[in-house]
Design an enzyme around this catalytic site. Structure first.
Site, PDB file in Angstrom:
ATOM      1  N   ARG A 293      -1.230 -37.033  33.285  1.00 46.69           N
ATOM      2  CA  ARG A 293      -1.774 -36.972  34.549  1.00 46.69           C
ATOM      3  C   ARG A 293      -1.689 -38.452  35.378  1.00 46.69           C
ATOM      4  NH1 ARG A 293      -4.912 -32.639  35.435  1.00 46.69           N
ATOM      5  NH2 ARG A 293      -5.424 -32.429  33.422  1.00 46.69           N
ATOM      6  N   CYS A 361       1.795 -11.254  44.335  1.00 48.37           N
ATOM      7  CA  CYS A 361       1.207 -10.054  44.439  1.00 48.37           C
ATOM      8  C   CYS A 361      -0.212 -10.044  43.622  1.00 48.37           C
ATOM      9  CB  CYS A 361       1.867  -8.948  44.054  1.00 48.37           C
ATOM     10  SG  CYS A 361       2.836  -8.479  45.637  1.00 48.37           S
TER      11      CYS A 361
END
Ligand code: LLP
Length: 437
Positions: A293, A361
């Site tokens: 990271r 969705c």
């Protein structure tokens, strides 16, 4: 807003290094992952430079799970970094990109026979052993390939709880990784490896967790390491030459995050270890770190096009964008927060609090809650989400049959696609309709 990490505002537009974010969105479409090469290289150099200063024989292995593709392999290798890979796919990508095998280490808590074979045949630098079944599996592969003295490290689980999200803590007792020190299984594994010439036990490893801002847990880890190494030496005379501290160095996502200088992690580790080694009359080992990271996180920006703004009075305002959990699942998984900049209105006050929602969705498909955007944010604006360089592209999926966005590399005077956008044909390219249908 004060922008860092190679970001700036010119003529009302957000710039990423020397590239106008709005022009990139126009040229390559959205959603779009943009990676700043300058920033990636700067972070590599900060770590490699600190290592050269404090422990020149030490290794910086980029944790490729954070951002993996052939171009990134080239960048890491050209900066003198090795790579931590954790699957056959990552190993294959690194080798295909020309990363020398002796710069690669293989991790994982369930390495398959095929993955172990690939590592052994290619003579990679290290295999980091996670469990007893793996010891048996490597032995079986080595015997079949007539190989001995395979260089390995063992992964320890010392019971350190770092202050970070539960899902990314990796050294606490209830965790699937590594050998427990307290129960004696780590010592049992080390003794077994030392007494079998299939293996060459070179070092010990521990990754405490990810997105850690404190330096102290790394000093605590030094104590666990030296205590363990000293006990092993007393038991069978084996001296370990490498201590591998994993990754986990924290980065900036939102206001309030205060990351350390990267070099400070290396400084604190080497200083603490040097003192402890003196105390125990133990030869100072080389250290390895595996940052992911902290190399690529802040170098990344994702550009989206705003599709609409839905205000639910007294509840919240949703800004819907053309991406979602398929390109960045971190909010859905960990409740992660991000900073937003409206790329085409970058010089306006960002004082309207909104929730940035994706197009999948399900209600949990959010990019971030509590983002600040300009009051007049509206359809067709380009919304930039910052610090998306780590664990976004690599954790993307085809949920709802959305294609994974392209990755474009900017900075250092160049601009180019490093991963092509998936097309509809890519999406159906693995589908089969068998004869019986
Ligand atoms: N070494 C090992 C053995 C690891 O498991 C990891 C990360 C690293 C190094 C690199 O850690 P970093 O420097 O990137 O913190 N998907 C999560 C992060 C998972 C980290 C997994 N292991 C997220 O999006 O926050």
């Amino acid at each position: 807003m004060e922008l860092k990490n190679g970001l700036s505002v010119k003529n009302g537009h957000l710039y990423i290094a020397d590239a106008d974010a709005c022009a990139l969105a126009q040229k390559y479409g959205t959603p779009l992952y943009v990676m700043n090469q300058e920033h990636i290289r700067k972070r590599c150099r900060e770590l490699r430079g600190a290592m050269d200063k404090y422990c020149p024989e030490g290794r910086v292995m980029f944790a490729s799970k954070a951002f993996m593709n052939k171009a990134m392999c080239r960048i890491a290798a050209s900066e003198g970094l090795g790579m931590d890979v954790v699957s056959g796919g990552e190993l294959y990508t690194a080798l295909s990109a020309g990363v020398p095998a002796d710069m690669l280490e293989l991790h994982g808590n369930n390495k398959t026979v095929e993955e172990i074979e690939m590592a052994v045949k290619n003579n990679i630098y290290r295999i980091i052993i996670d469990n007893f079944d793996e010891i048996d599996r490597i032995k079986e592969v080595a015997q079949r390939l007539h190989r001995t003295r395979i260089p390995v490290e063992i992964r320890l689980r010392p019971g350190i709880e770092a202050h970070t999200h539960e899902a990314v803590q990796t050294a606490n007792l209830d965790c699937k990784f590594g050998f427990n020190i307290a129960s004696g299984e780590a010592m049992e594994a080390a003794l077994r490896l030392c007494s079998d010439d299939t293996f060459e036990l070179c070092g010990i490893h521990c990754h405490i967790g990810s997105q850690i801002f404190e330096l102290a847990p790394f000093a605590v880890l030094c104590e666990h390491f030296i205590t363990f190494a000293d006990r092993l030496r007393a038991a069978n005379g084996c001296v370990l030459h490498d201590f591998n501290f994993g990754g986990g160095f924290g980065v900036w996502y939102t206001q309030g995050d205060a990351p350390q200088e990267l070099g400070d992690y290396i400084r604190i580790i080497t200083q603490t270890l040097r003192e402890l080694c003196q105390k125990h009359s133990y030869p100072m080992p080389a250290i390895t770190v595996e940052p992911g990271r902290s190399i690529v996180g802040e170098a990344g920006v994702t550009l989206y096009t705003v599709g609409g703004v839905k205000d639910i009075p007294g509840v919240r305002t949703y800004v819907s964008v053309d991406g979602g959990m398929f390109d960045n699942p971190r909010c859905a998984l960990y409740g992660s927060k991000y900073t937003a900049v409206c790329a085409n209105k970058a010089d306006r006050e960002h004082d309207r609090v909104v929730t940035v929602a994706g197009k999948c969705c399900e209600s949990g498909d959010l990019i971030t809650k509590d983002a600040l955007v300009p009051a007049d944010i509206s359809t067709n604006d380009i919304l930039a989400i910052l610090t998306t360089g780590a664990y976004n592209y690599t954790m993307a999926s085809n949920y709802n049959r959305n294609g994974i966005p392209a990755v474009v590399l900017v900075g250092c005077g160049h601009e180019g696609i490093i991963v092509r956008r998936q097309t509809y044909d890519d999406l159906i390219s693995h589908d089969e309709i068998p004869d019986f249908l």
